[in-house]
Structures are given as C-alpha cells and as structure tokens.
Motif scaffolding. Structure first.
Motif, PDB file in Angstrom:
ATOM      1  N   PRO A   1       0.822  -1.211   0.000  1.00 22.85           N
ATOM      2  CA  PRO A   1       0.000   0.000   0.000  1.00 22.85           C
ATOM      3  C   PRO A   1       0.858   1.264   0.000  1.00 22.85           C
ATOM      4  O   PRO A   1       1.958   1.284   0.556  1.00 22.85           O
ATOM      5  CB  PRO A   1      -0.794  -0.122   1.303  1.00 22.85           C
ATOM      6  CG  PRO A   1       0.085  -0.934   2.201  1.00 22.85           C
ATOM      7  CD  PRO A   1       0.773  -1.908   1.297  1.00 22.85           C
ATOM      8  N   THR A   2       0.341   2.299  -0.644  1.00 26.35           N
ATOM      9  CA  THR A   2       1.011   3.593  -0.652  1.00 26.35           C
ATOM     10  C   THR A   2      -0.004   4.671  -0.273  1.00 26.35           C
ATOM     11  O   THR A   2      -1.212   4.435  -0.233  1.00 26.35           O
ATOM     12  CB  THR A   2       1.593   3.930  -2.034  1.00 26.35           C
ATOM     13  OG1 THR A   2       0.518   4.219  -2.944  1.00 26.35           O
ATOM     14  CG2 THR A   2       2.438   2.794  -2.572  1.00 26.35           C
ATOM     15  N   LEU A   3       0.509   5.857  -0.032  1.00 24.63           N
ATOM     16  CA  LEU A   3      -0.363   7.010   0.126  1.00 24.63           C
ATOM     17  C   LEU A   3      -1.047   7.285  -1.196  1.00 24.63           C
ATOM     18  O   LEU A   3      -0.401   7.336  -2.246  1.00 24.63           O
ATOM     19  CB  LEU A   3       0.453   8.227   0.557  1.00 24.63           C
ATOM     20  CG  LEU A   3      -0.326   9.536   0.729  1.00 24.63           C
ATOM     21  CD1 LEU A   3      -1.357   9.423   1.845  1.00 24.63           C
ATOM     22  CD2 LEU A   3       0.636  10.695   1.001  1.00 24.63           C
ATOM     23  N   CYS A   4      -2.367   7.427  -1.170  1.00 24.38           N
ATOM     24  CA  CYS A   4      -3.153   7.748  -2.362  1.00 24.38           C
ATOM     25  C   CYS A   4      -3.931   9.037  -2.107  1.00 24.38           C
ATOM     26  O   CYS A   4      -4.623   9.153  -1.092  1.00 24.38           O
ATOM     27  CB  CYS A   4      -4.131   6.621  -2.694  1.00 24.38           C
ATOM     28  SG  CYS A   4      -3.348   5.074  -3.199  1.00 24.38           S
ATOM     29  N   HIS A   5      -3.824   9.973  -3.033  1.00 26.07           N
ATOM     30  CA  HIS A   5      -4.556  11.235  -2.906  1.00 26.07           C
ATOM     31  C   HIS A   5      -6.055  10.987  -2.915  1.00 26.07           C
ATOM     32  O   HIS A   5      -6.811  11.580  -2.156  1.00 26.07           O
ATOM     33  CB  HIS A   5      -4.152  12.164  -4.051  1.00 26.07           C
ATOM     34  CG  HIS A   5      -4.799  13.502  -4.017  1.00 26.07           C
ATOM     35  ND1 HIS A   5      -6.076  13.717  -4.503  1.00 26.07           N
ATOM     36  CD2 HIS A   5      -4.358  14.708  -3.567  1.00 26.07           C
ATOM     37  CE1 HIS A   5      -6.394  15.004  -4.344  1.00 26.07           C
ATOM     38  NE2 HIS A   5      -5.361  15.618  -3.783  1.00 26.07           N
ATOM     39  N   ASN A   6      -6.509  10.143  -3.816  1.00 21.94           N
ATOM     40  CA  ASN A   6      -7.898   9.691  -3.904  1.00 21.94           C
ATOM     41  C   ASN A   6      -8.858  10.788  -4.363  1.00 21.94           C
ATOM     42  O   ASN A   6     -10.057  10.681  -4.141  1.00 21.94           O
ATOM     43  CB  ASN A   6      -8.371   9.101  -2.563  1.00 21.94           C
ATOM     44  CG  ASN A   6      -9.626   8.255  -2.702  1.00 21.94           C
ATOM     45  OD1 ASN A   6      -9.840   7.626  -3.736  1.00 21.94           O
ATOM     46  ND2 ASN A   6     -10.456   8.241  -1.682  1.00 21.94           N
ATOM     47  N   ASP A   7      -8.342  11.823  -4.995  1.00 22.63           N
ATOM     48  CA  ASP A   7      -9.168  12.846  -5.640  1.00 22.63           C
ATOM     49  C   ASP A   7      -8.310  13.620  -6.637  1.00 22.63           C
ATOM     50  O   ASP A   7      -8.448  14.832  -6.774  1.00 22.63           O
ATOM     51  CB  ASP A   7      -9.782  13.802  -4.622  1.00 22.63           C
ATOM     52  CG  ASP A   7     -11.286  13.964  -4.798  1.00 22.63           C
ATOM     53  OD1 ASP A   7     -11.849  13.351  -5.725  1.00 22.63           O
ATOM     54  OD2 ASP A   7     -11.893  14.696  -4.015  1.00 22.63           O
ATOM     55  N   PHE A   8      -7.418  12.908  -7.320  1.00 16.09           N
ATOM     56  CA  PHE A   8      -6.428  13.536  -8.182  1.00 16.09           C
ATOM     57  C   PHE A   8      -7.036  13.802  -9.549  1.00 16.09           C
ATOM     58  O   PHE A   8      -6.655  13.203 -10.555  1.00 16.09           O
ATOM     59  CB  PHE A   8      -5.196  12.620  -8.285  1.00 16.09           C
ATOM     60  CG  PHE A   8      -3.904  13.349  -8.541  1.00 16.09           C
ATOM     61  CD1 PHE A   8      -3.244  13.999  -7.509  1.00 16.09           C
ATOM     62  CD2 PHE A   8      -3.331  13.356  -9.806  1.00 16.09           C
ATOM     63  CE1 PHE A   8      -2.043  14.650  -7.740  1.00 16.09           C
ATOM     64  CE2 PHE A   8      -2.133  13.997 -10.038  1.00 16.09           C
ATOM     65  CZ  PHE A   8      -1.487  14.656  -9.008  1.00 16.09           C
TER      66      PHE A   8
ATOM     67  N   ALA B   1      -3.641   2.629   0.094  1.00 14.83           N
ATOM     68  CA  ALA B   1      -4.237   1.626  -0.796  1.00 14.83           C
ATOM     69  C   ALA B   1      -3.286   1.270  -1.936  1.00 14.83           C
ATOM     70  O   ALA B   1      -2.173   1.800  -2.030  1.00 14.83           O
ATOM     71  CB  ALA B   1      -5.560   2.159  -1.353  1.00 14.83           C
ATOM     72  N   ASP B   2      -3.770   0.394  -2.798  1.00 17.26           N
ATOM     73  CA  ASP B   2      -3.105   0.092  -4.061  1.00 17.26           C
ATOM     74  C   ASP B   2      -3.012   1.402  -4.852  1.00 17.26           C
ATOM     75  O   ASP B   2      -4.030   2.061  -5.095  1.00 17.26           O
ATOM     76  CB  ASP B   2      -3.952  -0.931  -4.831  1.00 17.26           C
ATOM     77  CG  ASP B   2      -3.374  -1.311  -6.193  1.00 17.26           C
ATOM     78  OD1 ASP B   2      -2.414  -0.674  -6.660  1.00 17.26           O
ATOM     79  OD2 ASP B   2      -3.918  -2.269  -6.788  1.00 17.26           O
ATOM     80  N   PRO B   3      -1.835   1.822  -5.293  1.00 20.30           N
ATOM     81  CA  PRO B   3      -1.744   3.084  -6.024  1.00 20.30           C
ATOM     82  C   PRO B   3      -2.591   3.137  -7.282  1.00 20.30           C
ATOM     83  O   PRO B   3      -3.007   4.224  -7.712  1.00 20.30           O
ATOM     84  CB  PRO B   3      -0.242   3.202  -6.349  1.00 20.30           C
ATOM     85  CG  PRO B   3       0.318   1.837  -6.171  1.00 20.30           C
ATOM     86  CD  PRO B   3      -0.515   1.192  -5.117  1.00 20.30           C
ATOM     87  N   LEU B   4      -2.893   1.969  -7.870  1.00 27.05           N
ATOM     88  CA  LEU B   4      -3.725   1.981  -9.066  1.00 27.05           C
ATOM     89  C   LEU B   4      -5.171   2.388  -8.771  1.00 27.05           C
ATOM     90  O   LEU B   4      -5.899   2.794  -9.676  1.00 27.05           O
ATOM     91  CB  LEU B   4      -3.695   0.615  -9.753  1.00 27.05           C
ATOM     92  CG  LEU B   4      -2.367   0.238 -10.415  1.00 27.05           C
ATOM     93  CD1 LEU B   4      -2.518  -1.069 -11.181  1.00 27.05           C
ATOM     94  CD2 LEU B   4      -1.864   1.336 -11.331  1.00 27.05           C
TER      95      LEU B   4
END
Length: 286
Positions: free
Chosen positions: A180-187, A213-216
């Motif tokens: 898991p990585t940091l994900c912006h989730n509104d990019f 989460a999964d970066p994808l």
C-alpha cells in the motif's frame, strides 16, 4: 472570527485584503494578502476538526517527496490551519494546447505521491482507520460496503447482481498489489493547478479524501473522473506514470463509479445517477 488578525498574530506579518474562496464544503476557506505572500486560511467547524488533523498529517507525509508541489502548513491552531497559497489555475478551467504533455506531468507527479509507503490498507485520518493487512481484504470490504449502500439507496437490483458477479470473477486481481502507498484519492483536474502561460503543472491541493491503498486505485480515479475516453490524456498519463494494467484499472474504475453513484444518491442529487449506472453497466459487460 477576525481572520486577518489571526494571520497577523500567528505569522507576524502585515495583512491586507481578505476574501472568502469557494470550494470549502467542510471548512470556511479564506485567502489573505500579506506583506509577504498570500496565504490560505481554513476554519473548521468543531465536528470537522478530525479533517483538519488529517490534512496536516497528509501534507506532512507529502512534504519530503513532493514539497513545492503542495501547500505548506504554516500554522495549526484551534480549528484553524494556515497554508501557503499554491500558484496556478485548476486544470479543469483550462484547455492546454497539448493534453498529452500536460498529462505526462500529471502522471509523473502522481507517481511521486505513490513513492510514500503505508503500513496497511484503509482510510486515513492522522492514522489508518480499521486497517487491513492486504489489498484483497481491503477491496472486498470496500466493494461489499458500496454494494450494500447501492441496494439501500434504491439502486437497480439487476445491475447490483451484475456488479457483484463481475467483482467475484475479477477479485483475484486484488492480490496483484502487495504494497500500500499514500493515495490522494481525488487527483482530478479540479485539484491540479497549472500555470496557464507555461503550461507547467505546479502541483495539487485537497488531500481530504486520502487513503492507504493500491496506487492503481488512485490512477483509476483520475482516469474515471478526468481522462475518460480522451486518448491523448491517457497516453500522457501512461507516459508519465508507467504502464497501467487495463484489467485492474477497469475494476477500480467500477469501484469509483459505484462510490460516486452512492454519494449522489445519498444527498438526493439524481441528475447524474442514470449516466453513472450506464457507465457501470458498460464496465461489467466489457
């Protein structure tokens, strides 16, 4: 609250004009001119103080990797955060002469965000809430939650069954991600700031939806919300980010569409529901 006086006291600067900016759904957002550079002041209602703590925490994680491409936290007080103002215009308001070049920069920047590892999977505040150790458990939980909401909010049961079947058939793909990585989730384009003279991508804002989460998952949301079917944008994003496995991207695009349908339905905004449902039907039948 006297925002100008607050900035003067907190930063020790002389202040000028103060204007209320749009876009602050969870906080009141002000831009304050100072004798140095303008700053952004976010004032949080008591029930949203946890969002303030999240924003400060996430910007802190981002700073070592993408400092200069995000607002810098200058002051944190009781329900008040003061940030530097990031220059630029939202990409959503512009029409670059070369979408591929612009999206190559977008992909490069998003890839840098995804260099920030996380210990487990889950929703971020100033910690990971209800963390799970692997992507399979996390994404199964997320789909189950959103499918339940879809049903409770009156979603079409035939479509519900098709989505459920599609996820069951594709769920083996969740295990393809193990870190898991940091994900912006509104990019999306509304949060990406660009210089309209040089067409340089200056950075991004609004980390209030960040997850581990999964970066994808992050890449898929950018595609779902901003790239859509624009081949030049997708080519640029891929050039900047790297190869994108189509099957996992499609599965995550379905998740984001389901989540968006649930959100609009929950607030009584019905305008886009039919269109989102059509998108989901196309994804599960492709």
């Amino acid at each position: 609250m006297d925002v100008a006086q607050l900035v003067k006291d907190a930063l020790g600067v002389e202040v000028g004009e103060t204007t209320v900016r749009t876009g602050g759904q969870l906080s009141t957002v002000h831009e304050v001119q100072t004798d140095a550079d303008p700053v952004i002041v976010k004032v949080y209602a008591p029930e949203w103080r946890w969002k303030q703590a999240k924003e400060v925490h996430v910007y802190g994680m981002l700073e070592p990797e993408v400092g200069g491409s995000i607002p810098r936290v200058l002051h944190v007080g009781d329900g008040v955060t003061i940030l530097t103002k990031l220059d630029g215009v939202p990409l959503s308001e512009l029409a670059p002469p070369d979408w591929r070049t612009t999206y190559t920069q977008v992909g490069e920047l998003l890839r840098r965000v995804h260099q920030i590892p996380q210990p487990e999977y889950g929703y971020l505040t100033d910690q990971i809430l209800d963390p799970l150790p692997d992507n399979d458990q996390y994404m199964r939980r997320q789909f189950a939650k959103k499918l339940h909401e879809f049903e409770q909010l009156g979603g079409d049961l035939t479509l519900h069954a098709k989505i459920t079947g599609y996820v069951d058939r594709q769920a083996n793909l969740f295990a393809d991600n193990t870190a898991p990585t940091l994900c912006h989730n509104d990019f999306h384009e509304g949060n990406i700031l660009v210089d309209p003279v040089t067409w340089q991508v200056n950075g991004f804002i609004d980390v209030e939806n960040a997850i581990a989460a999964d970066p994808l998952v992050d890449v898929a949301k950018t595609i779902a919300y901003s790239v859509r079917d624009n081949a030049e944008k997708l080519a640029g994003l891929t050039a900047g980010y790297g190869l994108l496995p189509a099957d996992r991207i499609a599965l995550y695009r379905l998740y984001h569409s389901l989540e968006l349908w649930d959100w609009f339905a929950s607030i009584g905004e019905t305008t886009h529901l039919a269109g989102i449902a059509r998108d989901m039907a196309e994804l599960v039948e492709s």
